[in-house]
Design an enzyme around this catalytic site. Sequence first.
Site, PDB file in Angstrom:
ATOM      1  N   LYS A   1     -32.353  12.697  32.075  1.00 40.94           N
ATOM      2  CA  LYS A   1     -33.035  13.989  32.036  1.00 40.94           C
ATOM      3  C   LYS A   1     -34.535  13.779  32.199  1.00 40.94           C
ATOM      4  O   LYS A   1     -35.051  12.708  31.860  1.00 40.94           O
ATOM      5  CB  LYS A   1     -32.812  14.651  30.665  1.00 40.94           C
ATOM      6  CG  LYS A   1     -31.416  15.189  30.438  1.00 40.94           C
ATOM      7  CD  LYS A   1     -31.322  15.856  29.059  1.00 40.94           C
ATOM      8  CE  LYS A   1     -29.930  16.394  28.796  1.00 40.94           C
ATOM      9  NZ  LYS A   1     -29.583  17.537  29.663  1.00 40.94           N
TER      10      LYS A   1
ATOM     11  N   LYS B   1     -18.578  19.664  19.935  1.00 36.18           N
ATOM     12  CA  LYS B   1     -19.274  18.624  20.709  1.00 36.18           C
ATOM     13  C   LYS B   1     -20.308  17.962  19.807  1.00 36.18           C
ATOM     14  O   LYS B   1     -21.204  18.627  19.291  1.00 36.18           O
ATOM     15  CB  LYS B   1     -19.966  19.255  21.926  1.00 36.18           C
ATOM     16  CG  LYS B   1     -20.970  18.320  22.638  1.00 36.18           C
ATOM     17  CD  LYS B   1     -21.610  18.956  23.872  1.00 36.18           C
ATOM     18  CE  LYS B   1     -22.732  18.089  24.447  1.00 36.18           C
ATOM     19  NZ  LYS B   1     -23.398  18.687  25.634  1.00 36.18           N
TER      20      LYS B   1
ATOM     21  N   ASP C   1     -24.894  13.315  33.044  1.00 35.58           N
ATOM     22  CA  ASP C   1     -25.476  14.299  32.122  1.00 35.58           C
ATOM     23  C   ASP C   1     -24.500  15.447  31.825  1.00 35.58           C
ATOM     24  O   ASP C   1     -24.740  16.251  30.946  1.00 35.58           O
ATOM     25  CB  ASP C   1     -26.785  14.842  32.711  1.00 35.58           C
ATOM     26  CG  ASP C   1     -27.643  15.536  31.672  1.00 35.58           C
ATOM     27  OD1 ASP C   1     -27.323  15.419  30.469  1.00 35.58           O
ATOM     28  OD2 ASP C   1     -28.630  16.180  32.070  1.00 35.58           O
TER      29      ASP C   1
ATOM     30  N   ARG D   1     -18.445  17.885  28.308  1.00 42.17           N
ATOM     31  CA  ARG D   1     -17.082  18.247  28.715  1.00 42.17           C
ATOM     32  C   ARG D   1     -16.146  17.041  28.679  1.00 42.17           C
ATOM     33  O   ARG D   1     -14.954  17.186  28.459  1.00 42.17           O
ATOM     34  CB  ARG D   1     -17.120  18.915  30.100  1.00 42.17           C
ATOM     35  CG  ARG D   1     -17.668  18.044  31.192  1.00 42.17           C
ATOM     36  CD  ARG D   1     -18.099  18.836  32.422  1.00 42.17           C
ATOM     37  NE  ARG D   1     -19.398  19.505  32.208  1.00 42.17           N
ATOM     38  CZ  ARG D   1     -19.970  20.303  33.089  1.00 42.17           C
ATOM     39  NH1 ARG D   1     -19.375  20.571  34.235  1.00 42.17           N
ATOM     40  NH2 ARG D   1     -21.141  20.870  32.821  1.00 42.17           N
TER      41      ARG D   1
END
Length: 509
Positions: free
Chosen positions: A275, A263, A345, A349
């Site tokens: 965030k 990632k 956020d 994935r």
Amino acid sequence: MQITFAESTLPKEGAIVVGVLEGRVLTPTASTIDTRTNGALTRAIAASHFDGQKEQSLILLAPSGLSLTRIVLVGLGKAAELDALALEMFGGLAMSHLLAAHDTMAAVMVDAIADAPLPLATMAAHITCGARLRTYRFDKYKTRKTDKEKHSLQELQIRTTDFSAACKAFDPLNKIIDAVFLARTLSSEPANVIYPESFSNEVCHLKKLGLSVDVFDEHKMRQLGMNALLAVGQGSARKSLLIVLRWLGATDREARPIALVGKGVTFDSGGISIKPSASMGDMKWDMAGAAVVVGVMQSIAARETPINVIGVVGMVENMPSGTAQRPGDIVTSASGQTIEVLNTDAEGRLVLADALWYVQEHHHPVLIVDIATLTGAIVTALGAHYAGLFANDDVLADKLRAAGEAVGERLWRLPLGDSYDRQIESDAADMKNTGDREAGAITAAQFLQRFVSHSVPWAHLDIAGVTWSKQDTVTVPKGATAFGVRLLERFIAEHCNAQEVSRPKERDV
Ligand code: BES
Ligand code: MN
Ligand code: ZN
């Protein structure tokens, strides 16, 4: 700082490090010094709590009868337990004291020890490895260093009888350390310096080692249908990239490779699901998984490891803007599966989904390991002591865990299963990108598993809790740890050994 290997005589200047075994048993050099100083070591030890256990140390200043500045006694523990990791701890602890002192010269005396399991040269190599690992610092932006912040140590000598054998044994370890340092630096650099394009420029330097590096731009990724990865980067002014590194070290260049997938979110603001500001700055290291993959590729190339390995890193910046993806958007991934993006956020994935799919479709790996700072939930579960391990294959999981134990990068396996998978079912698409708060690290892994074929062994390492350390440990200074480089390097080396052992058998039949 220079690290050199020299004969086992006592140096005339600077600091020296000598080992003491558990139970206050002096190593040969320690007892030579004790005699030369009329028992100064024995007296100092007797007057302290130091008794030679691992992670203990005792410093003697300006010993009379010697021209040395200081003697650093470091505990070795039990002779029979002096494995690679214990020796690295010894070296790292020695280095921490040497860095805190003002000497420009220091020597570590490495003596043969009865009952120690490893050959002397190997022992010296691991001590050197621990010492060098401890020297890392990321201070290039500090323009005004105080004296305390400057390292004064210029040269570390490793003194041992067969010093050329020690030097030779250190060489492969040294290459792994170079890779660890590369990964630490890439992770430490701020997001205005390391973004997808600048990251890929750094990776391109590795071509000189014989690695092939292909960089896919957004146009190419769109052709490949990587809309999940692209959606993450669409709010950023920086262009997203997919970088494919290849090392063809096997005699059969066509042999199916091991795949590593990382990632590489160069900054994770959260996107529109932004965030909180408090520790958002930490998210400059949300590309640590990619940095680890690049580090491992560098080290296996530098060591000319006889195996084929492919490294794929998805590089994106997750930003809020007028072009950013919105919560509720539905994207079609490269696999054809659709994803409802309920939380922007949960972006890692999305990046990994397309990278995982790509590597299987185009490179047919024998196994896949992905590595990612994927979830806050893994930090809650395991803290900084273990990385999360998820796998669809018990043999692969055990091998990874063993490799981690051997190098001090520990993994804890968590479960996967249908009941968790149900948490990411979506009313509108094939899946959603977040479950509820429960089992957040597992549902993230469950999401990734939907992009992995059942027939290929796959493991996912969630390194969110271990990739950045708030305090120094013996061989890892605080900051970027590069957790995963040593583990995966070890795993790949063991995989090669296993192949070599099995090959003659194949020929017999
Ligand atoms: N990069 C973060 C995970 C993370 C958090 C890494 C803390 C290191 C320290 C990831 O992209 C993320 O934001 N995950 C969310 C997922 C959630 C929205 C389902 C999380 O863990 O909060
Ligand atoms: Mn995120
Ligand atoms: Zn992230």
